[in-house]
Design an enzyme around this catalytic site. Structure first.
Site, PDB file in Angstrom:
ATOM      1  CG  ASP A  38     -72.850 -55.778   7.026  1.00 59.42           C
ATOM      2  OD1 ASP A  38     -73.749 -55.024   6.611  1.00 59.42           O
ATOM      3  OD2 ASP A  38     -71.878 -56.115   6.335  1.00 59.42           O
ATOM      4  CB  SER A  40     -66.155 -57.645   2.059  1.00 57.62           C
ATOM      5  OG  SER A  40     -67.319 -57.139   2.648  1.00 57.62           O
ATOM      6  NE  ARG A  68     -79.292 -52.997  -0.558  1.00 54.43           N
ATOM      7  CZ  ARG A  68     -78.242 -53.703  -0.177  1.00 54.43           C
ATOM      8  NH1 ARG A  68     -78.165 -54.986  -0.495  1.00 54.43           N
ATOM      9  NH2 ARG A  68     -77.278 -53.142   0.505  1.00 54.43           N
ATOM     10  CB  SER A  85     -70.766 -46.788   0.896  1.00 51.96           C
ATOM     11  OG  SER A  85     -70.914 -47.907   0.052  1.00 51.96           O
TER      12      SER A  85
HETATM   13  C1  S3P Z   1     -69.753 -54.338   1.817  1.00 51.83           C
HETATM   14  C2  S3P Z   1     -69.869 -53.112   2.382  1.00 51.83           C
HETATM   15  C3  S3P Z   1     -70.950 -52.744   3.299  1.00 51.83           C
HETATM   16  C4  S3P Z   1     -71.658 -53.960   3.886  1.00 51.83           C
HETATM   17  C5  S3P Z   1     -71.917 -55.026   2.881  1.00 51.83           C
HETATM   18  C6  S3P Z   1     -70.658 -55.447   2.161  1.00 51.83           C
HETATM   19  C7  S3P Z   1     -68.660 -54.569   0.848  1.00 51.83           C
HETATM   20  O1  S3P Z   1     -71.884 -51.960   2.606  1.00 51.83           O
HETATM   21  O2  S3P Z   1     -72.870 -53.573   4.492  1.00 51.83           O
HETATM   22  O3  S3P Z   1     -72.478 -56.172   3.526  1.00 51.83           O
HETATM   23  O4  S3P Z   1     -68.329 -55.722   0.579  1.00 51.83           O
HETATM   24  O5  S3P Z   1     -68.112 -53.577   0.351  1.00 51.83           O
HETATM   25  P1  S3P Z   1     -71.618 -50.381   2.376  1.00 51.83           P
HETATM   26  O6  S3P Z   1     -70.253 -50.274   1.859  1.00 51.83           O
HETATM   27  O7  S3P Z   1     -72.611 -49.916   1.387  1.00 51.83           O
HETATM   28  O8  S3P Z   1     -71.819 -49.788   3.727  1.00 51.83           O
END
Ligand code: S3P
Length: 441
Positions: free
Chosen positions: A328, A30, A132, A177
């Site tokens: 995750d 991230s 998705r 999210s």
């Molecule tokens: C992420 C947020 C998460 C996570 C993904 C990376 C990010 O998804 O599952 O692997 O970098 O913002 P969501 O924000 O859709 O839950």
């Protein structure tokens, strides 16, 4: 061949043995995406150390390069420099922006590009990404004035975006999210007027921390940091970003270390941002023997070293409240549950059905092939652990976290396994198989 291909022979996964030693997991996925994106729209140079050299951040880098951003190659262990083009400097790409397998790339790009008035963008990805849901980003962006189209009423890639002048708004997001939130914060940087994003529950806050460090006028407020307000006007300034190790990659070693007889593992330099540490909360609930050492702050993110040793574990139960801090890690926790005497329950996890694969269905299917006792339900699973698992012919079904979770399960099975499409791990942890070989004893 990509992670979705079948060209590689299945990987042999030998059961038994123990795990010992130190491991440095690769950079946080991230934070890696965000450092590239924010560096690209800053003024001046951003230097990134510890960037994750894996397929997902490489997709983000390729998209940015296609819009005229110059950056050094992404290499294992190397420093990456990004020459920022400023808030409005991204060029219209002549080619489709290929987001590969990366939901973060596609969703954050949508937010980044929505306000580039007069420029046209087409975003696409692999077969998994094309399934998705993108409406969760497209719909709030549209309420700010964005023009995004795609299959299923704009929900599914390939997506076409015609840049527009955006208006700041108060937006309540429908899911907790960080991808949705971050897309809206990126759009807010160049909108006309102030934007406030209100989340149903706080998701990971790396964007907020890093945007503030880059100089954005961004304020976090409301109960549990759920209200984030961006006032446009400030330019972003290039920064030195230090990416900590990814706790979501560390999670495989944490669970393996807790489960495998005789194991003793130390994981160095792990990001411990409290919006990400749900895995530690669950391991504590299970009575896992885990020690957090050398806690410190590095470039605005908490970091530490984790030591895990094998010991008896209790089953766990968790629901929606913890999910944003743990989303995750559910696949690897489903493996942990199989090896704890008693019933573990996962609820409030319906988001897993729209990840790289339907992770509830895939984990239930693969672990059942090893003989696990699992009931899958709409928003989770119930796992009755303690019965021995047997080696089996397994398949990651193209999902990186499934591949690594099954690798851990196979260590504890009563016979050897094989794993189809094990190369999926390269999406977030290219050195996973080497680290596994090295730590085995
Ligand atoms: C992420 C947020 C998460 C996570 C993904 C990376 C990010 O998804 O599952 O692997 O970098 O913002 P969501 O924000 O859709 O839950």
């Amino acid at each position: 061949m990509s992670a979705t291909g079948h060209s590689q022979p299945p990987r042999e996964l030998k059961a038994g043995g123990s795990l010992q030693g130190r491991v440095k997991v690769p950079g946080d996925k991230s934070i890696s995406h965000r450092s590239l994106l924010f560096g690209a729209i800053a003024e001046g140079t951003t230097t990134i150390s510890g960037l994750l050299p894996a397929e997902d951040p490489i997709s983000t880098a390729a998209c940015l390069r296609a819009m005229g951003v110059r950056m050094s190659p992404i290499e294992a262990g190397g420093l990456v420099t990004v020459e920022g083009v400023g808030l409005d400097g991204l060029q219209e790409p002549a080619e489709v922006l290929d987001c590969g397998n990366s939901g973060t790339t596609m969703r954050l790009m949508l937010g980044l590009l929505a306000g580039r008035a007069g420029r046209h963008f087409v975003l696409d990805g692999d077969a998994s990404l094309r399934r998705r849901p993108m409406r969760r980003v497209g719909q709030p962006l549209t309420s700010m004035g964005a023009d995004v189209r795609g299959r299923d009423g704009g929900n599914l890639a390939p997506l076409a975006m015609q840049g527009q002048s955006l208006k700041g708004k108060v937006i309540r997001t429908s899911v907790a999210s960080a991808q949705v939130k971050s897309a809206l914060l990126l759009a807010a940087l160049t909108a006309d007027g102030t934007t406030t994003v209100i989340e149903p529950a706080q998701s990971r806050d790396h964007s907020e921390r890093m945007l503030q460090a880059f100089g954005a006028d961004l304020k976090v407020g409301g109960e549990m940091g759920r209200h984030i307000t961006v006032r446009p006007g400030n330019t972003l300034q290039g920064q030195q970003v230090v990416v900590p190790g990814d706790i979501s990659s560390a999670a495989f070693w944490l669970v393996a270390g807790a489960l495998v007889p005789g194991a003793d593992l130390t994981i160095e330099n792990v990001g411990l941002n409290p919006t990400r540490t749900g895995i530690l909360e669950v391991l504590e609930q299970m009575d896992a023997q885990i020690e957090v050492m050398n806690r410190r702050d590095v470039a605005g993110e908490p970091v530490g070293e984790l030591r895990i040793t094998h010991g008896p574990l209790k089953p766990f139960a968790f629901g929606e409240e913890i999910m944003p801090r743990l989303v995750d890690e559910v696949p690897i926790l489903s493996v942990a549950a199989c090896f704890c005497e008693g019933e573990s329950r996962i609820n409030g996890a319906s988001e897993l059905r729209v990840k790289e694969t339907d992770r509830l269905a895939v984990m239930a299917r693969q672990l059942k092939a090893m003989g696990a006792d699992i009931d899958e339900h709409d928003d989770g699973m119930t796992i009755r652990g303690g019965r021995p698992l047997k080696g089996a012919a397994l398949d990651s079904e193209t999902d990186h976290r499934v591949a690594m979770s099954l690798a851990v399960a196979s260590l504890l099975a009563s016979g050897d396994s094989t794993l189809q499409r094990s190369d999926a791990a390269a999406v977030s942890y290219p050195s996973f198989w080497d680290d596994l070989d090295r730590l085995r004893c």
